[in-house]
Motif scaffolding. Structure first.
Motif, PDB file in Angstrom:
ATOM      1  N   HIS A 313       2.535  -3.202  18.935  1.00 50.14           N
ATOM      2  CA  HIS A 313       2.693  -4.261  17.970  1.00 50.14           C
ATOM      3  C   HIS A 313       2.061  -3.761  16.725  1.00 50.14           C
ATOM      4  CE1 HIS A 313       4.584  -6.423  21.220  1.00 50.14           C
ATOM      5  NE2 HIS A 313       3.474  -6.625  21.764  1.00 50.14           N
ATOM      6  N   ASP A 314       2.226  -2.406  16.249  1.00 51.49           N
ATOM      7  CA  ASP A 314       1.707  -1.878  15.065  1.00 51.49           C
ATOM      8  C   ASP A 314       2.609  -1.488  14.060  1.00 51.49           C
ATOM      9  OD1 ASP A 314      -1.027  -1.915  16.103  1.00 51.49           O
ATOM     10  OD2 ASP A 314      -0.890   0.224  16.835  1.00 51.49           O
ATOM     11  N   MET A 315       2.196  -1.619  12.754  1.00 50.75           N
ATOM     12  CA  MET A 315       2.991  -1.189  11.751  1.00 50.75           C
ATOM     13  C   MET A 315       2.862   0.261  11.177  1.00 50.75           C
ATOM     14  SD  MET A 315       3.008  -2.666   7.771  1.00 50.75           S
ATOM     15  CE  MET A 315       3.285  -4.433   8.139  1.00 50.75           C
ATOM     16  N   LEU A 316       4.100   0.835  11.101  1.00 52.26           N
ATOM     17  CA  LEU A 316       4.225   2.162  10.355  1.00 52.26           C
ATOM     18  C   LEU A 316       5.237   2.116   9.489  1.00 52.26           C
ATOM     19  CD1 LEU A 316       6.580   3.715  11.280  1.00 52.26           C
ATOM     20  CD2 LEU A 316       5.256   3.906  13.595  1.00 52.26           C
ATOM     21  N   THR A 375      -2.086  -1.834   8.082  1.00 48.19           N
ATOM     22  CA  THR A 375      -2.271  -3.233   8.295  1.00 48.19           C
ATOM     23  C   THR A 375      -1.351  -4.260   7.533  1.00 48.19           C
ATOM     24  OG1 THR A 375      -4.732  -3.085   8.511  1.00 48.19           O
ATOM     25  CG2 THR A 375      -4.070  -5.420   8.222  1.00 48.19           C
ATOM     26  N   THR A 376      -0.869  -3.864   6.160  1.00 48.87           N
ATOM     27  CA  THR A 376      -0.217  -4.670   5.601  1.00 48.87           C
ATOM     28  C   THR A 376       0.884  -3.610   4.808  1.00 48.87           C
ATOM     29  OG1 THR A 376      -1.265  -4.846   3.617  1.00 48.87           O
ATOM     30  CG2 THR A 376      -1.680  -6.542   5.073  1.00 48.87           C
ATOM     31  N   SER A 377       2.076  -4.164   4.213  1.00 48.93           N
ATOM     32  CA  SER A 377       2.842  -3.472   3.556  1.00 48.93           C
ATOM     33  C   SER A 377       2.243  -2.726   2.157  1.00 48.93           C
ATOM     34  CB  SER A 377       4.042  -4.126   3.138  1.00 48.93           C
ATOM     35  OG  SER A 377       3.777  -5.167   2.257  1.00 48.93           O
ATOM     36  N   ALA A 380       0.929   0.768   2.625  1.00 44.75           N
ATOM     37  CA  ALA A 380       1.716   1.932   2.452  1.00 44.75           C
ATOM     38  C   ALA A 380       1.850   2.190   0.890  1.00 44.75           C
ATOM     39  CB  ALA A 380       3.092   1.477   3.168  1.00 44.75           C
ATOM     40  N   THR A 381       2.092   1.216   0.184  1.00 46.89           N
ATOM     41  CA  THR A 381       2.344   0.904  -1.175  1.00 46.89           C
ATOM     42  C   THR A 381       1.178   1.791  -2.007  1.00 46.89           C
ATOM     43  OG1 THR A 381       3.661  -0.924  -1.273  1.00 46.89           O
ATOM     44  CG2 THR A 381       2.717  -0.084  -3.568  1.00 46.89           C
ATOM     45  N   GLN A 382      -0.065   1.356  -1.488  1.00 44.95           N
ATOM     46  CA  GLN A 382      -1.283   2.273  -1.967  1.00 44.95           C
ATOM     47  C   GLN A 382      -1.246   3.776  -1.785  1.00 44.95           C
ATOM     48  OE1 GLN A 382      -4.924   0.484  -0.754  1.00 44.95           O
ATOM     49  NE2 GLN A 382      -6.229   1.963  -1.921  1.00 44.95           N
ATOM     50  N   LEU A 383      -0.901   4.044  -0.661  1.00 47.02           N
ATOM     51  CA  LEU A 383      -0.792   5.422  -0.265  1.00 47.02           C
ATOM     52  C   LEU A 383       0.187   6.279  -1.121  1.00 47.02           C
ATOM     53  CD1 LEU A 383      -1.479   5.464   3.543  1.00 47.02           C
ATOM     54  CD2 LEU A 383      -3.043   6.390   1.823  1.00 47.02           C
TER      55      LEU A 383
END
Length: 709
Positions: A313-316, A375-377, A380-383
């Motif tokens: 149940h992880d986010m990617l 952990t959060t969206s 992804a935005t930061q990367l």
């Protein structure tokens, strides 16, 4: 007598040496009757002369000669390595002479009292013995040559060829073992095969050899690693083909001894094949230029990551990154430097990402990134922002500084899809959405973007239909002299009468036409329509009207624009001097030499050349002075900034200065107010185009305007 098949009696040449004429002629007559070729000599020196000038199979030699003896003749033949059979004939009974002749290699000794039959029998036996010896020598030479060729073939083989006795000792190995494993063949003879086999493969080797000698099967194949003496590798992998062979009998074996079995082996080096297979496997799943995973490997890793994310149940996230205006860089710098730029971009993106992320190149200037352990969206935005920031730093290639930006789209699991294809598609849609909205940014996928993408595809289909259904129409915006208020020219502007959306301006469909390649047939249509309308304008105007048409770079690159223009002008009876072609500054970035050559060709025809939207593109004064220019057009974005008489921008003043310096005509676009008109006219720009005088209008409206004007 039976002669060898390849020898005929008439071919035998016999030399008779005797100082008695009657004996000489008698012997010659007897032997000539048998078909031999006969020559005679009455002394030893004459015999030596004939032996030096002719080839003989047999010499009948008398020992007692008037000048030198027959034994001396034989000594001379021996010293000069003359291969001739000798039969001595003598009337002397001296035993020493007979022994001396036999010691010198005489085939036989005949006393002159011999009967005719004995002479013929001795000659026949001597010739047969000679010819058998020659046959044997020839066969030996052929055998030696065959063995030499066989040895050459074995040593030239790309494989190691060897034989083993029944105990496993090497009895033969070819020279190929030296370059492959560093062993000399001679030092291995008698050694046990285990000296060459890697310890981990000894049991498999023993089993394979036992099977090859004990079983009746013809061959057995096994892969074994062999020890190498080379410093660069301790072992190499070989495919061994083992065959059962019968060993030769030993000297003390009896004829009834049971056969002994050995092994004949061929070892084929698989090391290079392994390297090639590994290279092919790598290239099948990696990009050759950057070494990054390609689409296939990326999807495989994404699929595995999705299974793991579903389980825990992880986010990617999947991120699609496309370099902005990369084609422009590629065209201006060349593909070689374009490739170097892609490699540098790869290094920068790797440095910006984490070790757990997967960076992939899908092709061209498009990259994808798999972001896990989120952990959060916002992670992804930061990367994504880190990737964008690293690309914004200037890159120097070939002493030229390049500024790069990128458009990035992000799709999250499970919010935006739960399969690899869905996530890739949605990230791609988000990226193109960013490109359509100014590039150089990061955007997260949103469901309404799908509708926009579908509308984009529908618009492309409808644009194809617009050409065939006659939905395109030309509008014209007049250009006016600021002092006389007379119309001096007009710019041709394409419009699309969309069946549902109404009249569409060029900005709503021409970018799509350029992207899909429809700009070429649409420009063909434009040339025909404009020439037809210009012919009508000429009939009502009091002065010749100059027609300005916008020429896309793709159309100029095709190389046949000049021929097309000449053809349409000829068919409509128009002068090239009435036309002005408008191009942008970027035309010299794509293919500067070709662009300059094409524009010079147009200028020689009489067509005027204008730079449109000057100051908004990639200006290059070094190219600007090489172009055959007549006009500079000030972009409306600079004109709109004029709000008062003293508010003209420094950029506009610089453009006006450039035009004056190059002696160019100036046209200001987008003039809408009296202040803008007055300010530009006072600064030196006297040709005005904009809503202040006229909006773009269809053909009939312009005809009425020209009549009134």
């Amino acid at each position: 007598m039976t002669f060898p098949q390849h020898i005929q009696p008439s071919q035998a040449r016999i030399l008779i040496v005797d100082d008695h004429p009657l004996v000489l002629s008698g012997l010659a007559n007897i032997l000539a009757g048998r078909g031999y070729i006969i020559e005679t000599a009455d002394c030893g020196l004459e015999a030596v002369r004939l032996l030096n000038t002719s080839l003989f199979d047999l010499v009948l030699l008398d020992l007692l000669l008037p000048d030198i003896s027959g034994l001396e003749v034989m000594d001379y033949m021996h010293e000069h390595h003359m291969d001739v059979c000798v039969v001595v004939i003598s009337g002397s009974a001296n035993i020493d002479n007979a022994i001396g002749a036999l010691h010198r290699g005489a085939f036989d000794f005949l006393r002159k009292t011999f009967p005719k039959e004995e002479l013929l029998k001795t000659v026949d036996h001597a010739l047969r013995q000679r010819w058998l010896a020659q046959d044997n020598q020839r066969l030996n030479q052929q055998l030696q040559a065959s063995e030499k060729i066989h040895r050459y073939l074995l040593d030239s083989s790309p494989d190691i060829i060897y034989t083993l006795d029944e105990q496993g000792h090497l009895t033969y190995v070819n020279d190929r073992i030296l370059p492959l494993l560093g062993w000399r063949a001679q030092e291995l003879i008698g050694q046990h095969y285990t000296q060459l086999i890697h310890p981990s493969d000894l049991r498999r080797a023993e089993y394979a050899l036992r099977q090859s000698t004990e079983k009746l099967q013809t061959t057995r194949n096994v892969e074994l690693r062999m020890q190498s003496r080379h410093a660069d590798s301790s072992m190499r992998l070989f495919s061994h083909e083992l065959m059962r062979m019968t060993l030769p009998l030993k000297a003390d074996d009896s004829p009834n001894t049971s056969p002994r079995w050995g092994t004949y082996g061929i070892a084929h080096d698989l090391t290079e094949h392994q390297r090639i297979d590994a290279l092919v496997a790598h290239q099948a799943y990696h990009d050759i230029l950057t070494g990054l995973p390609n689409r296939a490997l990326f999807k495989d890793r994404l699929t595995l990551a999705l299974l793991n994310a579903q389980r825990h149940h992880d986010m990617l996230a999947v991120m699609v990154l496309d370099i902005d205006r990369f084609k422009l860089v590629n065209d201006s710098l060349g593909h070689d430097l374009g490739d170097i730029l892609l490699v540098e971009i790869t290094h920068r993106l790797k440095a910006a990402l984490r070790g757990s992320d997967t960076l992939s190149r899908l092709g061209g200037d498009e990259f994808t990134v798999l972001l896990t352990e989120l952990t959060t969206s916002q992670d992804a935005t930061q990367l994504a922002n880190q990737c964008q920031a690293c690309l914004r730093q200037p890159i120097t290639l070939n002493n030229q500084v390049i500024h790069v930006s990128a458009s990035l789209g992000i799709a999250l699991y499970p919010e935006h899809g739960d399969t690899a294809d869905e996530l890739l598609k949605h990230a791609d849609v988000a990226m193109y959405h960013q490109k359509a909205n100014g590039k150089d940014g990061v955007v997260m996928f949103d469901t309404p973007m799908l509708q926009m993408g579908a509308e984009h595809m529908m618009l492309e289909h409808e644009l194809h239909l617009a050409l065939t259904h006659g939905e395109l129409e030309m509008y014209y915006q007049p250009q006016v002299d600021a002092q006389t208020r007379q119309i001096t020219g007009t710019e041709a502007l394409m419009r699309w009468n969309h069946p549902l959306r109404g009249l569409l301006g060029a900005g709503e469909f021409l970018p799509l036409a350029e992207e899909t390649g429809l700009i070429i047939p649409m420009t063909d249509w434009l040339l025909q329509a404009v020439c037809k309308d210009l012919k009508a304008f000429n009939q009502v105007g009091k002065q010749t009207l100059r027609m300005s048409i916008n020429l896309p770079p793709q159309y100029l690159d095709r190389g046949n624009f000049v021929e097309k223009l000449q053809d349409v002008l000829r068919r409509h009876g128009l002068s090239a001097a009435q036309f002005e072609v408008e191009v942008t500054e970027n035309i010299c970035i794509r293919n500067p030499l070709n662009a300059i050559e094409q524009l010079h060709t147009l200028r020689r025809l009489g067509v005027r050349i204008a730079i449109d939207d000057f100051g908004t593109g990639y200006s290059s004064l070094s190219y600007l002075h090489k172009l055959p220019l007549d006009t500079l057009k000030i972009d409306r974005s600079f004109v709109m900034a004029i709000h008062a008489d003293d508010s003209i921008s420094p950029v506009v003043m610089a453009i006006i200065s450039v035009a004056k310096g190059l002696n160019l005509h100036l046209v200001a676009e987008g003039v809408e107010t009296e202040t803008q008109l007055r300010t530009l006219a006072q600064a030196g720009c006297h040709t005005i185009q904009g809503f202040y005088f006229f909006k773009p209008m269809p053909k009939q409206a312009l005809l009425l305007t020209l009549q009134k004007n």
